[in-house]
Motif scaffolding. Structure first.
Motif, short mmCIF file in Angstrom:
data_model
loop_
_atom_site.label_atom_id
_atom_site.label_comp_id
_atom_site.label_asym_id
_atom_site.label_seq_id
_atom_site.Cartn_x
_atom_site.Cartn_y
_atom_site.Cartn_z
N ARG A 141 49.42 35.35 -94.20
CA ARG A 141 50.10 35.86 -95.03
C ARG A 141 51.42 35.01 -95.12
NH1 ARG A 141 53.13 41.42 -94.06
NH2 ARG A 141 54.44 40.09 -92.78
N ALA A 142 52.13 34.36 -93.87
CA ALA A 142 53.18 33.64 -93.95
C ALA A 142 52.70 32.30 -94.77
CB ALA A 142 53.74 33.31 -92.48
N ALA A 143 51.61 31.77 -94.30
CA ALA A 143 51.07 30.60 -95.06
C ALA A 143 51.00 30.88 -96.60
CB ALA A 143 49.74 30.10 -94.42
N ALA A 144 50.36 31.87 -96.79
CA ALA A 144 50.00 31.89 -98.09
C ALA A 144 51.56 32.28 -98.95
CB ALA A 144 49.23 33.31 -98.20
N LEU A 145 52.56 32.79 -98.51
CA LEU A 145 53.79 33.09 -98.91
C LEU A 145 54.57 31.66 -99.20
CD1 LEU A 145 56.18 34.83 -99.70
CD2 LEU A 145 57.11 34.67 -97.28
N VAL A 146 54.33 30.87 -98.11
CA VAL A 146 54.98 29.30 -98.57
C VAL A 146 54.20 28.61 -99.43
CG1 VAL A 146 55.29 27.14 -97.44
CG2 VAL A 146 55.81 29.19 -96.34
N SER A 147 52.88 28.72 -99.53
CA SER A 147 51.91 27.86 -100.60
C SER A 147 52.30 28.76 -101.97
CB SER A 147 50.39 28.16 -100.25
OG SER A 147 50.19 27.12 -99.11
N PHE A 148 52.29 29.95 -102.18
CA PHE A 148 52.42 30.78 -103.35
C PHE A 148 53.88 30.25 -103.94
CE2 PHE A 148 49.38 34.43 -102.41
CZ PHE A 148 48.25 33.52 -102.56
N ALA A 149 54.95 30.15 -103.08
CA ALA A 149 56.43 29.83 -103.56
C ALA A 149 56.41 28.63 -104.08
CB ALA A 149 57.13 30.21 -102.25
N ALA A 150 55.60 27.40 -103.19
CA ALA A 150 55.70 26.06 -103.66
C ALA A 150 54.82 25.80 -104.81
CB ALA A 150 55.32 25.43 -102.48
N ARG A 151 53.89 26.16 -105.05
CA ARG A 151 52.85 25.88 -105.99
C ARG A 151 52.56 26.79 -107.02
NH1 ARG A 151 47.78 23.87 -104.30
NH2 ARG A 151 47.71 22.78 -105.99
N GLY A 152 52.90 28.29 -106.81
CA GLY A 152 52.33 29.42 -107.77
C GLY A 152 50.92 30.05 -107.24
N VAL A 153 50.85 31.17 -107.44
CA VAL A 153 49.35 31.74 -107.14
C VAL A 153 48.36 31.31 -107.67
CG1 VAL A 153 48.10 33.90 -107.20
CG2 VAL A 153 50.73 34.04 -106.56
N ALA A 154 48.23 30.97 -109.06
CA ALA A 154 47.21 30.34 -109.86
C ALA A 154 46.68 28.94 -109.15
CB ALA A 154 47.42 30.11 -111.36
N ALA A 155 47.46 28.03 -108.80
CA ALA A 155 47.51 26.78 -108.14
C ALA A 155 46.98 26.49 -106.76
CB ALA A 155 48.46 25.78 -108.60
N THR A 156 47.13 27.66 -105.98
CA THR A 156 46.71 27.84 -104.64
C THR A 156 45.41 28.49 -104.30
OG1 THR A 156 49.14 27.96 -104.39
CG2 THR A 156 47.65 28.62 -102.50
N SER A 157 44.66 27.90 -103.65
CA SER A 157 43.33 28.14 -103.27
C SER A 157 43.18 29.08 -101.93
CB SER A 157 42.13 27.17 -103.28
OG SER A 157 42.33 26.42 -102.26
N LEU A 158 42.28 30.04 -101.55
CA LEU A 158 42.24 30.33 -100.12
C LEU A 158 42.04 29.36 -99.00
CD1 LEU A 158 40.03 33.69 -100.50
CD2 LEU A 158 42.43 33.51 -100.40
N ARG A 159 41.24 28.41 -99.71
CA ARG A 159 40.84 27.26 -98.63
C ARG A 159 42.22 26.27 -98.04
NH1 ARG A 159 36.30 25.24 -97.30
NH2 ARG A 159 35.10 26.41 -99.07
N GLU A 160 42.86 26.50 -99.10
CA GLU A 160 44.60 25.70 -98.98
C GLU A 160 45.39 26.77 -98.00
OE1 GLU A 160 45.13 23.14 -102.95
OE2 GLU A 160 45.52 25.08 -102.93
N VAL A 161 45.25 27.95 -98.25
CA VAL A 161 45.95 28.70 -97.21
C VAL A 161 45.16 28.67 -95.85
CG1 VAL A 161 46.64 31.42 -97.02
CG2 VAL A 161 46.72 30.27 -99.13
N ALA A 162 44.12 28.99 -95.77
CA ALA A 162 43.39 28.47 -94.52
C ALA A 162 43.93 27.77 -93.73
CB ALA A 162 41.77 28.87 -94.51
N GLY A 163 43.96 26.51 -94.53
CA GLY A 163 44.22 25.04 -93.86
C GLY A 163 45.72 25.34 -93.37
N ALA A 164 46.42 25.75 -94.08
CA ALA A 164 48.21 25.92 -93.79
C ALA A 164 48.06 26.71 -92.66
CB ALA A 164 48.89 26.04 -94.92
N ALA A 165 47.18 27.80 -92.52
CA ALA A 165 47.50 28.85 -91.44
C ALA A 165 46.85 28.44 -90.09
CB ALA A 165 46.88 30.05 -91.96
#
Length: 204
Positions: A21-45
């Motif tokens: 959830r924390a990784a998703a928060l950072v990614s969504f804040a930086a790039r927006g929800v639409a531009a962020t994939s689950l794979r990118e969140v998984a990698g960041a986490a």
């Protein structure tokens, strides 16, 4: 893992959920929800995409979890009692939100800019709460009788999120970053003085 209660920090499942959830928060804040994939969140986490799907199901499930977390942080940080809230007291809550939860603030700002349903609902809630605060102040005789309550509620929200969104530009005009303690305190004084006193002499 500060978002977890103390008794959950030793639970590996809870830690994984919080990490994702924390990784998703950072990614969504930086790039927006639409531009962020689950794979990118998984990698960041630092987890597998399968684990993200196991805990959250779909991207919509992950977005919902981040939205609920952000709304809870906002509610807890800005919550006030039933009586009228002073300008100084509410300013301290806003500063606490910036200092303690900068990623949540960035996520909320991105949601507003992107026009997501969550961003719209948060904006409406903030304005409703602002109207209630100004009505309470008016009932206590603390405001001008001709005050436009709608704009009195809108202006602080616009000022706050406008400042957050433009802070990289603001930093160029300050001796230290906007989010440093001394500059946040300086901002708080300037904003409170503007609400209370205005910026012009009576005959200007």
């Amino acid at each position: 893992m500060t978002g977890l209660p103390a008794d959950e920090r030793s639970d590996p499942v809870a830690r994984n959920i919080e990490r994702i959830r924390a990784a998703a928060l950072v990614s969504f804040a930086a790039r927006g929800v639409a531009a962020t994939s689950l794979r990118e969140v998984a990698g960041a986490a630092g987890v597998s995409i399968g684990l993200v799907q196991h805990h959250f199901g779909t991207k919509a499930g992950l977005v919902d979890a981040v939205d609920r977390h952000a709304a809870e942080v906002l509610q807890k940080t800005l919550a006030s009692g039933p009586g009228p809230t002073t300008v100084d007291a509410f300013g301290e809550k806003v500063t606490a939100l910036l200092v303690q939860h900068p990623m949540v603030v960035d996520y909320l700002s991105r949601a507003l800019v992107d026009g997501t349903p969550f961003g719209s609902s948060i904006f409406d809630i903030l304005i409703e709460q602002g109207l209630t605060r100004w009505e309470n102040r008016a009932a206590e005789g603390l405001t001008r009788p001709d005050l436009d309550h709608t704009w009195a509620a809108l202006n602080p929200v616009l000022l706050f999120f406008g400042t957050v969104l433009l802070r990289a530009h603001i930093d160029r005009h300050l001796p230290a970053p906007f989010t440093s303690p001394e500059q946040l305190a300086r901002w708080g004084v300037a904003v409170n003085d503007m609400w209370r006193k205005g910026q012009f002499l009576p005959d200007a």
